[in-house]
Write an enzyme that holds these catalytic residues in place. Structure first.
Site, PDB file in Angstrom:
ATOM      1  N   SER A 106       0.875  -1.182   0.000  1.00 32.70           N
ATOM      2  CA  SER A 106       0.000   0.000   0.000  1.00 32.70           C
ATOM      3  C   SER A 106       0.903   1.220   0.000  1.00 32.70           C
ATOM      4  O   SER A 106       2.089   1.121   0.351  1.00 32.70           O
ATOM      5  CB  SER A 106      -0.846  -0.018   1.284  1.00 32.70           C
ATOM      6  OG  SER A 106      -1.458   1.232   1.506  1.00 32.70           O
ATOM      7  N   TYR A 119      -2.147  -0.577  10.450  1.00 33.64           N
ATOM      8  CA  TYR A 119      -2.112  -0.944   9.026  1.00 33.64           C
ATOM      9  C   TYR A 119      -0.780  -0.480   8.425  1.00 33.64           C
ATOM     10  O   TYR A 119      -0.121  -1.222   7.683  1.00 33.64           O
ATOM     11  CB  TYR A 119      -3.293  -0.271   8.326  1.00 33.64           C
ATOM     12  CG  TYR A 119      -3.457  -0.605   6.860  1.00 33.64           C
ATOM     13  CD1 TYR A 119      -4.026  -1.803   6.456  1.00 33.64           C
ATOM     14  CD2 TYR A 119      -3.076   0.310   5.873  1.00 33.64           C
ATOM     15  CE1 TYR A 119      -4.202  -2.094   5.101  1.00 33.64           C
ATOM     16  CE2 TYR A 119      -3.247   0.027   4.525  1.00 33.64           C
ATOM     17  CZ  TYR A 119      -3.810  -1.179   4.142  1.00 33.64           C
ATOM     18  OH  TYR A 119      -3.981  -1.465   2.806  1.00 33.64           O
ATOM     19  N   LYS A 123       2.136  -2.762   6.586  1.00 34.63           N
ATOM     20  CA  LYS A 123       2.510  -2.569   5.181  1.00 34.63           C
ATOM     21  C   LYS A 123       3.986  -2.178   5.060  1.00 34.63           C
ATOM     22  O   LYS A 123       4.656  -2.582   4.106  1.00 34.63           O
ATOM     23  CB  LYS A 123       1.575  -1.554   4.519  1.00 34.63           C
ATOM     24  CG  LYS A 123       0.128  -2.039   4.428  1.00 34.63           C
ATOM     25  CD  LYS A 123       0.001  -3.347   3.633  1.00 34.63           C
ATOM     26  CE  LYS A 123      -1.439  -3.791   3.442  1.00 34.63           C
ATOM     27  NZ  LYS A 123      -1.564  -5.028   2.671  1.00 34.63           N
TER      28      LYS A 123
HETATM   29  N1  LIG Z   1      -8.624  -0.870  -1.046  1.00 34.61           N
HETATM   30  C1  LIG Z   1      -7.589  -0.053  -0.912  1.00 34.61           C
HETATM   31  O1  LIG Z   1      -7.727   1.191  -0.898  1.00 34.61           O
HETATM   32  C2  LIG Z   1      -6.203  -0.608  -0.811  1.00 34.61           C
HETATM   33  C3  LIG Z   1      -5.126   0.277  -0.986  1.00 34.61           C
HETATM   34  C4  LIG Z   1      -3.831  -0.221  -0.889  1.00 34.61           C
HETATM   35  C5  LIG Z   1      -3.638  -1.555  -0.622  1.00 34.61           C
HETATM   36  N2  LIG Z   1      -4.707  -2.378  -0.437  1.00 34.61           N
HETATM   37  C6  LIG Z   1      -4.430  -3.778  -0.137  1.00 34.61           C
HETATM   38  O2  LIG Z   1      -4.956  -4.566  -1.174  1.00 34.61           O
HETATM   39  C7  LIG Z   1      -5.232  -5.873  -0.678  1.00 34.61           C
HETATM   40  C8  LIG Z   1      -6.640  -6.270  -1.080  1.00 34.61           C
HETATM   41  O3  LIG Z   1      -7.533  -5.313  -0.509  1.00 34.61           O
HETATM   42  P1  LIG Z   1      -9.010  -5.051  -1.050  1.00 34.61           P
HETATM   43  O4  LIG Z   1      -9.160  -3.599  -1.154  1.00 34.61           O
HETATM   44  O5  LIG Z   1      -9.317  -5.925  -2.191  1.00 34.61           O
HETATM   45  O6  LIG Z   1      -9.815  -5.513   0.250  1.00 34.61           O
HETATM   46  P2  LIG Z   1     -11.184  -6.312   0.394  1.00 34.61           P
HETATM   47  O7  LIG Z   1     -11.609  -6.072   1.782  1.00 34.61           O
HETATM   48  O8  LIG Z   1     -12.086  -5.995  -0.725  1.00 34.61           O
HETATM   49  O9  LIG Z   1     -10.705  -7.822   0.194  1.00 34.61           O
HETATM   50  C9  LIG Z   1      -9.851  -8.457   1.092  1.00 34.61           C
HETATM   51  C10 LIG Z   1     -10.083  -9.952   0.974  1.00 34.61           C
HETATM   52  O10 LIG Z   1      -9.183 -10.594   1.863  1.00 34.61           O
HETATM   53  C11 LIG Z   1      -9.884 -11.629   2.511  1.00 34.61           C
HETATM   54  N3  LIG Z   1      -9.267 -11.940   3.801  1.00 34.61           N
HETATM   55  C12 LIG Z   1      -9.299 -11.216   4.931  1.00 34.61           C
HETATM   56  N4  LIG Z   1      -8.666 -11.856   5.917  1.00 34.61           N
HETATM   57  C13 LIG Z   1      -8.200 -13.016   5.389  1.00 34.61           C
HETATM   58  C14 LIG Z   1      -7.495 -14.116   5.913  1.00 34.61           C
HETATM   59  N5  LIG Z   1      -7.119 -14.165   7.210  1.00 34.61           N
HETATM   60  N6  LIG Z   1      -7.180 -15.153   5.083  1.00 34.61           N
HETATM   61  C15 LIG Z   1      -7.591 -15.137   3.795  1.00 34.61           C
HETATM   62  N7  LIG Z   1      -8.273 -14.128   3.245  1.00 34.61           N
HETATM   63  C16 LIG Z   1      -8.583 -13.068   4.040  1.00 34.61           C
HETATM   64  C17 LIG Z   1     -11.301 -11.098   2.688  1.00 34.61           C
HETATM   65  O11 LIG Z   1     -12.233 -12.161   2.890  1.00 34.61           O
HETATM   66  C18 LIG Z   1     -11.507 -10.361   1.371  1.00 34.61           C
HETATM   67  O12 LIG Z   1     -12.066 -11.206   0.376  1.00 34.61           O
HETATM   68  C19 LIG Z   1      -5.022  -5.790   0.838  1.00 34.61           C
HETATM   69  O13 LIG Z   1      -3.758  -6.299   1.161  1.00 34.61           O
HETATM   70  C20 LIG Z   1      -5.080  -4.306   1.113  1.00 34.61           C
HETATM   71  O14 LIG Z   1      -4.364  -3.962   2.269  1.00 34.61           O
HETATM   72  C21 LIG Z   1      -5.983  -1.949  -0.537  1.00 34.61           C
END
Ligand SMILES: NC(=O)c1ccc[n+]([C@@H]2O[C@H](COP(=O)([O-])OP(=O)(O)OC[C@H]3O[C@@H](n4cnc5c(N)ncnc54)[C@H](O)[C@@H]3O)[C@@H](O)[C@H]2O)c1
Length: 225
Positions: A106, A119, A123
């Protein structure tokens, strides 16, 4: 075509779904792992039964609940840090030369994010871990890269989206992150962090050089570990 096989954690989330769709559109055979299907990335034992793939996307992640509890701390460390460490440690020994890991970090892995310090901790941790493992695995021909997105329109950020939209703050779409993850998996480089921001192509982050010692005989030296 690379990858012909792929493994995606957090495959049912916003970014994970977009990535699975992008991979399948290119004909890759994709296995998704998600808590929603009973696979917990923070479970060391569960990882031991997982077969590797040409490209492994360690993407599952959560935000902190922010209640200051020990349980919240353990949970976010478990998913965001253990989930990356366990996946890489379980799979790297079974992977072949030419294969690749991509870790979803992130912008919070590169800059402070006061809205969620835990968080940010996790990261930053995976950025350092992935860059270090990139060097460890380089002799075996296994690449480890990161994507570092800004705010993406997914279920994770859903509670803040209306406010961000009203303020005119640009959000990324998950499909753009999926393409950045594919590019990171295909990159011939390793140990790189690709920043994703709205309106820009993914941009390789330039980590600053750390000053070396300035004592006689050691000026400019970097640690030889
Ligand atoms: N959405 C954002 O703004 C953003 C920005 C930067 C980075 N990210 C990163 O991107 C990645 C995906 O995020 P997203 O936005 O798709 O989130 P999301 O909440 O849409 O999806 C996350 C998924 O991870 C699964 N999950 C959670 N805990 C888990 C576990 N213990 N084991 C297996 N699966 C698990 C959830 O069931 C969900 O399907 C994450 O690492 C997040 O930190 C997101």
């Amino acid at each position: 075509m690379f990858p012909e096989t792929a493994l995606v954690t957090g495959a049912r989330g916003g970014i994970g779904r977009a990535l699975v769709a992008a991979l399948e559109a290119e004909g890759a055979e994709v296995r998704g792992l998600d808590l929603a299907d009973g696979f917990d990335v923070a479970d060391w034992d569960a990882w031991q039964d997982i077969e590797p793939a040409e490209a492994v996307f360690l993407n599952a992640g959560v935000l902190a609940a922010g209640d200051g509890s020990l349980a919240d701390y353990r949970r976010i460390l478990g998913v965001n840090v253990d989930g990356v460490v366990f996946g890489l440690q379980a799979l790297a020994p079974k992977m072949r030369s030419g294969s690749a890991f991509v870790v979803t970090a992130s912008l919070a892995g590169l800059i402070p994010m006061p809205s969620d310090p835990l968080y940010t901790l996790t990261k930053h941790a995976v950025v350092g871990y992935a860059r270090s493992q990139a060097e460890v695995l380089q002799p075996r021909g296994i690449r480890v890269n990161l994507v570092n997105p800004g705010i993406v329109r997914t279920p994770m950020t859903e509670p803040a989206q209306a406010e961000l939209d009203a303020a005119g703050f640009p959000l990324l779409e998950p499909e753009a992150i999926a393409q950045a993850m594919l590019a990171a998996a295909r990159s011939e480089e390793t140990g790189q962090a690709w920043v994703c921001q709205p309106g820009r192509e993914p941009l390789q982050f330039r980590f600053p050089n750390v000053p070396g010692p300035r004592v006689e005989g050691a000026e400019g030296m970097v640690p030889q570990l």
